[in-house]
Write a protein that holds these residues in place. Structure first.
Motif, PDB file in Angstrom:
ATOM      1  N   ARG A  15       0.833  -1.216   0.000  1.00  0.00           N
ATOM      2  CA  ARG A  15       0.000   0.000   0.000  1.00  0.00           C
ATOM      3  C   ARG A  15       0.860   1.255   0.000  1.00  0.00           C
ATOM      4  O   ARG A  15       0.522   2.248  -0.644  1.00  0.00           O
ATOM      5  CB  ARG A  15      -0.958   0.000   1.198  1.00  0.00           C
ATOM      6  N   GLU A  18       1.944   1.707  -3.585  1.00  0.00           N
ATOM      7  CA  GLU A  18       0.809   2.071  -4.450  1.00  0.00           C
ATOM      8  C   GLU A  18       0.331   3.507  -4.236  1.00  0.00           C
ATOM      9  O   GLU A  18      -0.227   4.107  -5.141  1.00  0.00           O
ATOM     10  CB  GLU A  18      -0.370   1.118  -4.204  1.00  0.00           C
ATOM     11  N   THR A  19       0.525   4.036  -3.040  1.00  0.00           N
ATOM     12  CA  THR A  19      -0.002   5.370  -2.705  1.00  0.00           C
ATOM     13  C   THR A  19       1.067   6.454  -2.686  1.00  0.00           C
ATOM     14  O   THR A  19       0.806   7.559  -2.213  1.00  0.00           O
ATOM     15  CB  THR A  19      -0.700   5.342  -1.327  1.00  0.00           C
ATOM     16  N   GLN A  22       1.819   7.184   1.162  1.00  0.00           N
ATOM     17  CA  GLN A  22       0.750   7.650   2.049  1.00  0.00           C
ATOM     18  C   GLN A  22      -0.302   6.566   2.273  1.00  0.00           C
ATOM     19  O   GLN A  22      -1.478   6.768   1.977  1.00  0.00           O
ATOM     20  CB  GLN A  22       0.094   8.901   1.451  1.00  0.00           C
ATOM     21  N   PRO A  23       0.094   5.402   2.815  1.00  0.00           N
ATOM     22  CA  PRO A  23      -0.877   4.313   2.959  1.00  0.00           C
ATOM     23  C   PRO A  23      -1.923   4.548   4.044  1.00  0.00           C
ATOM     24  O   PRO A  23      -2.999   3.974   3.999  1.00  0.00           O
ATOM     25  CB  PRO A  23      -0.017   3.103   3.294  1.00  0.00           C
ATOM     26  N   ARG A  24      -1.591   5.394   5.031  1.00  0.00           N
ATOM     27  CA  ARG A  24      -2.519   5.643   6.140  1.00  0.00           C
ATOM     28  C   ARG A  24      -2.626   7.145   6.354  1.00  0.00           C
ATOM     29  O   ARG A  24      -1.733   7.762   6.954  1.00  0.00           O
ATOM     30  CB  ARG A  24      -2.025   4.966   7.428  1.00  0.00           C
TER      31      ARG A  24
END
Length: 147
Positions: A15, A18-19, A22-24
């Motif tokens: 994640r 993919e981001t 910035q996964p969270r």
């Protein structure tokens, strides 16, 4: 490079990539790459961090386990690491925070990730904080030997 074998951490790494780092939302995450102390392989994990001047402060909590996380043991053996923050990657050097630094930084760490307070209560070991700073740049020609 080998990603963490823990499925939750491996998903966090996926994640993160993919981001663009910035996964969270609302949590500062990075990818830390260490060299395996036994295998010599590059090992990557995803961690939350807080900043302290130029240092990235990492918490070796292992979710309150009674053992240190592998990434922490690896950087004790070889403090030369790589960080990926957002989409940028750079060489860095890790060191364990002094007791005075850890005492000063712990409230900031818990403010950023309140679960760390519960992790501290769940274990009898001291949860180390690690300060990671960008590696100093070598001047041009510094690797050439004189003489």
């Amino acid at each position: 490079m080998t990603d963490s074998p823990d499925p939750l951490v491996a998903d966090h790494i996926r994640r993160f990539l993919e981001t663009g780092g910035q996964p969270r939302p609302g949590i500062s995450d990075l990818l830390l790459t260490t060299r395996g102390r036994r295998s010599g392989r590059l090992r990557r994990t995803a961690l939350a961090y807080v900043r302290d001047a130029e240092a990235y402060v990492l918490t070796a909590s292992a979710a309150g386990a009674d053992r240190h996380p592998a990434w922490y043991l690896n950087l004790l053996a070889d403090p030369a690491v790589t960080l990926q923050v957002g989409t940028g990657t750079f060489a860095a050097v890790a060191r364990v925070a002094t007791p005075a630094e850890a005492e000063r930084l712990w409230p900031r760490v818990v403010a950023a990730m309140p679960s760390y307070a519960a992790y501290r209560e769940a274990t009898e070991r001291r949860i180390p904080l690690v300060l990671v700073t960008p590696a100093p740049l070598e001047p041009a020609g510094a690797t050439a030997s004189a003489g």
